[in-house]
Design a protein around this motif. Structure first.
Motif, PDB file in Angstrom:
ATOM      1  N   GLU A  72       0.742  -1.150  -0.030  1.00  0.00           N
ATOM      2  CA  GLU A  72       0.240  -0.056   0.080  1.00  0.00           C
ATOM      3  C   GLU A  72       0.991   1.250  -0.047  1.00  0.00           C
ATOM      4  N   CYS A  73       0.651   2.096  -1.105  1.00  0.00           N
ATOM      5  CA  CYS A  73       1.555   3.358  -1.150  1.00  0.00           C
ATOM      6  C   CYS A  73       1.587   4.266   0.058  1.00  0.00           C
ATOM      7  N   LEU A  74       2.634   4.599   0.576  1.00  0.00           N
ATOM      8  CA  LEU A  74       2.586   5.442   1.724  1.00  0.00           C
ATOM      9  C   LEU A  74       2.205   6.975   1.333  1.00  0.00           C
ATOM     10  N   ASN A  75       2.176   7.020  -0.237  1.00  0.00           N
ATOM     11  CA  ASN A  75       1.925   8.481  -0.313  1.00  0.00           C
ATOM     12  C   ASN A  75       0.429   8.553  -0.909  1.00  0.00           C
ATOM     13  N   CYS A  76       0.058   7.835  -1.767  1.00  0.00           N
ATOM     14  CA  CYS A  76      -1.214   7.845  -2.461  1.00  0.00           C
ATOM     15  C   CYS A  76      -2.169   6.887  -1.839  1.00  0.00           C
ATOM     16  N   GLY A  77      -1.865   5.870  -1.335  1.00  0.00           N
ATOM     17  CA  GLY A  77      -2.484   4.789  -0.594  1.00  0.00           C
ATOM     18  C   GLY A  77      -3.111   3.739  -1.607  1.00  0.00           C
ATOM     19  N   HIS A  78      -2.557   3.837  -2.823  1.00  0.00           N
ATOM     20  CA  HIS A  78      -2.706   2.867  -3.877  1.00  0.00           C
ATOM     21  C   HIS A  78      -2.363   1.345  -3.359  1.00  0.00           C
ATOM     22  N   GLN A  79      -3.193   0.401  -3.550  1.00  0.00           N
ATOM     23  CA  GLN A  79      -2.891  -0.927  -3.145  1.00  0.00           C
ATOM     24  C   GLN A  79      -2.609  -1.974  -4.561  1.00  0.00           C
ATOM     25  N   ILE A  87       7.278  -0.573  -4.916  1.00  0.00           N
ATOM     26  CA  ILE A  87       7.374   0.614  -5.281  1.00  0.00           C
ATOM     27  C   ILE A  87       6.016   1.210  -6.016  1.00  0.00           C
ATOM     28  N   CYS A  88       5.298   2.092  -5.819  1.00  0.00           N
ATOM     29  CA  CYS A  88       3.757   2.270  -6.182  1.00  0.00           C
ATOM     30  C   CYS A  88       4.041   2.545  -7.816  1.00  0.00           C
ATOM     31  N   GLU A  89       3.001   1.879  -8.323  1.00  0.00           N
ATOM     32  CA  GLU A  89       2.943   1.855  -9.864  1.00  0.00           C
ATOM     33  C   GLU A  89       2.156   3.023 -10.343  1.00  0.00           C
ATOM     34  N   LYS A  90       1.713   3.892  -9.321  1.00  0.00           N
ATOM     35  CA  LYS A  90       0.960   4.996  -9.880  1.00  0.00           C
ATOM     36  C   LYS A  90       1.808   6.279  -9.654  1.00  0.00           C
ATOM     37  N   CYS A  91       2.497   6.278  -8.542  1.00  0.00           N
ATOM     38  CA  CYS A  91       3.277   7.573  -8.239  1.00  0.00           C
ATOM     39  C   CYS A  91       4.642   7.466  -7.918  1.00  0.00           C
ATOM     40  N   GLY A  92       5.155   6.059  -7.708  1.00  0.00           N
ATOM     41  CA  GLY A  92       6.421   5.841  -7.662  1.00  0.00           C
ATOM     42  C   GLY A  92       7.061   6.058  -6.338  1.00  0.00           C
TER      43      GLY A  92
HETATM   44 ZN   LIG Z   1       1.253   5.996  -4.889  1.00  0.00          ZN
END
Ligand SMILES: [Zn+2]
Length: 111
Positions: A72-79, A87-92
């Motif tokens: 779960e992204c620490l920045n945008c919450g994307h799972q 590493i978040c696929e949406k925001c890196g």
């Molecule tokens: Zn993210």
């Protein structure tokens, strides 16, 4: 081999459970193994054959549920599910681990 000692403690737990229930044998052992637990499922199955010999778990069915690595992204919450790095696929950004490190006995069925 890490899997052998792991399986020895799993069988040990299963046998103790059976003794508590005054069961004669163990029918099923269900495990949850995370993709990032460091355990190789094939090796674990092989270890089970070896370690369960001459125990009341010898005839038991071994069920292994593989749990994927989820973050779960620490920045945008994307799972998301990942094979390697979180590493978040949406925001890196970096993500925290939600699942994938499990090394659990889910259930033990005795008779
Ligand atoms: Zn993210």
């Amino acid at each position: 081999m890490h899997e052998v000692s792991l399986m020895m403690s799993i069988i040990d737990t299963a046998v103790k459970t059976a003794e508590q229930e005054q069961a004669k044998r163990i029918n099923r052992i269900a495990l949850q193994i995370g993709a990032k637990s460091g355990v190789v499922i094939d090796s674990l199955e092989f270890a089970f054959e070896m370690v369960s010999k001459n125990t009341i778990a010898e005839q038991a069915t071994l069920e292994i549920e593989a749990i994927p690595l989820m973050g779960e992204c620490l920045n945008c919450g994307h799972q998301f599910e990942s094979k390697e790095f979180l590493i978040c696929e949406k925001c890196g950004n970096f993500a925290k681990v939600l699942s994938g490190q499990e090394l659990n006995i889910k259930s033990i069925e005795v008779e």
